[in-house]
Design an enzyme around this catalytic site. Sequence first.
Site, PDB file in Angstrom:
ATOM      1  N   CYS A  91       0.654   3.936   2.621  1.00  0.00           N
ATOM      2  CA  CYS A  91       0.630   3.378   4.003  1.00  0.00           C
ATOM      3  C   CYS A  91       2.506   3.556   4.010  1.00  0.00           C
ATOM      4  O   CYS A  91       2.996   3.923   5.034  1.00  0.00           O
ATOM      5  CB  CYS A  91       0.583   2.102   4.145  1.00  0.00           C
ATOM      6  SG  CYS A  91      -1.088   1.561   3.928  1.00  0.00           S
ATOM      7  N   CYS A 136       0.888  -1.238   0.126  1.00  0.00           N
ATOM      8  CA  CYS A 136      -0.013   0.077   0.010  1.00  0.00           C
ATOM      9  C   CYS A 136       0.885   1.123  -0.171  1.00  0.00           C
ATOM     10  O   CYS A 136       1.510   1.537   0.959  1.00  0.00           O
ATOM     11  CB  CYS A 136      -0.956  -0.179   1.215  1.00  0.00           C
ATOM     12  SG  CYS A 136      -1.622   1.487   1.450  1.00  0.00           S
TER      13      CYS A 136
END
Lengths: 319, 105
Positions: free
Chosen positions: B32, B29
């Site tokens: 992230c 991600c």
Amino acid sequence: MMNEQKTHEKYDVIIIGGGPAGLTAGIYSSRAGFKTCIIESGVIGGEAASTDLIENYPGFPDGTSGLKLTENMEKQAKKFGTEIIYDKVIKIEKTNQLQKGKYKILVTNSGKIQTKAVIVAVGTKPKLLNIPGEKKYKGRGVSYCATCDGFFYKDKKIAVIGCGNSGIQEGLFLLRFVKKIEFVEFLPKPTAEKVLLDKIKEYENVNFHLNSALQSINGDGKSATGITINDNTTLKVEEIEISGVFIYVGLNPNTEFLEGLVQRDKNGYIIIDKNQNTNVSGIFAAGDATIDTVKQIATAIGSGARAAINAGHYTENTN
Amino acid sequence: MAKKLTLENFDEVINSGKLVLVDFWAEWCMPCIVMGPLIEELANEVDKEKVTIAKCDVQTEQAIAQKFSIMSIPTMLIFKDGKPMDQIIGVSQKQALLDKIDRYI
Ligand SMILES: Cc1cc2nc3c(=O)[nH]c(=O)nc-3n(C[C@H](O)[C@H](O)[C@H](O)COP(=O)(O)OP(=O)(O)OC[C@H]3O[C@@H](n4cnc5c(N)ncnc54)[C@H](O)[C@@H]3O)c2cc1C
């Protein structure tokens, strides 16, 4: 986050936004010896960073992930001295300082910062549908990022709203995880390129609802459980059970903060000339946030390079 | 350093009496990954007597992610007295997280 010391620093060129356009501008500007900084409010790499597979960017015959590509752009920009500050630009101050040859002042969430030239490379954000349930279930079934959230829908049935390039491309990625995709498209035909449509047609676990409008995203209060769609011709209303909805219905430029200063078209895209100049001397714009109608990495980086070179010329004539 | 949250230490960390901010993330991600250094900065700056900053990998700790119905990352959950009090979905700036923490201390 910007610290006090940096707030008083002066730059030759500040680039607002660290997507492909901004990073390219950073590479050109810092390599040419200008004191350059990128201010990024979210993710370095921009929209491109979360794209799983990019097949049309030259130099990568087997395609590349957006993450790898933009990480390398970031490295390259930093190598030549581009600084990166995580902050959000909320205003460009409108003072008589905006005359040629004077420093411009950018207002961010945590302070003010001065620069001779500005390159606006703020890109776009996904358009919201503003239908019931969309806000309520955001992060609880409603997503705008397949690479981030696809994992949570293993073996589940989901809907993808919008059958343009983004919708189909991200749908292809999501098919690695999900059991079935219900595609919904407002227009009578998907608008994605033929290569993508040919690929998606090879799957049996996809279903297309064309000429249909998404009316609402329904849920049980905790998470999304279904969608309601409306056929534009027959007016038939249909409820479909799904566990997740990925929305790809177009984009809006992140240019609200330029209101009253930089000229934009009626959709908010920045008006530029062939040298990436805006109506304000010393403020340039590049990438997806401009009126350029092709929104691709290859075009974003081209305009980023052009903006940086012209910003450099401008800076040299500034004291 | 941010504390690594696993099924084994979950109860102990959450019920430590401190305010806990958990960053749910995964290595695939991008948003992230970008939040990563910011979470570490946060972990260094907060008053460690009062606040714990933790990271939970949703891929290896699916049970925790499921328990709190995480369906989108990055998501930050704030726990007080062992209970989830607030959540922040998506990328956020450090100051916004500090402000949230201040509100619950
Ligand atoms: C799902 C999807 C798939 C795609 N697939 C492809 C593909 O296969 N090939 C291809 O060539 N293109 C693809 N694109 C398009 C490509 O991602 C864009 O054209 C490209 O990212 C545009 O770059 P940019 O730098 O102009 O803007 P962006 O990438 O949008 O970057 C702008 C940056 O500015 C930041 N920002 C915004 N406002 C502010 C502010 N006020 N202060 C500070 N920072 C700010 C944002 O956080 C963002 O990081 C795809 C796009 C999507 C959405």
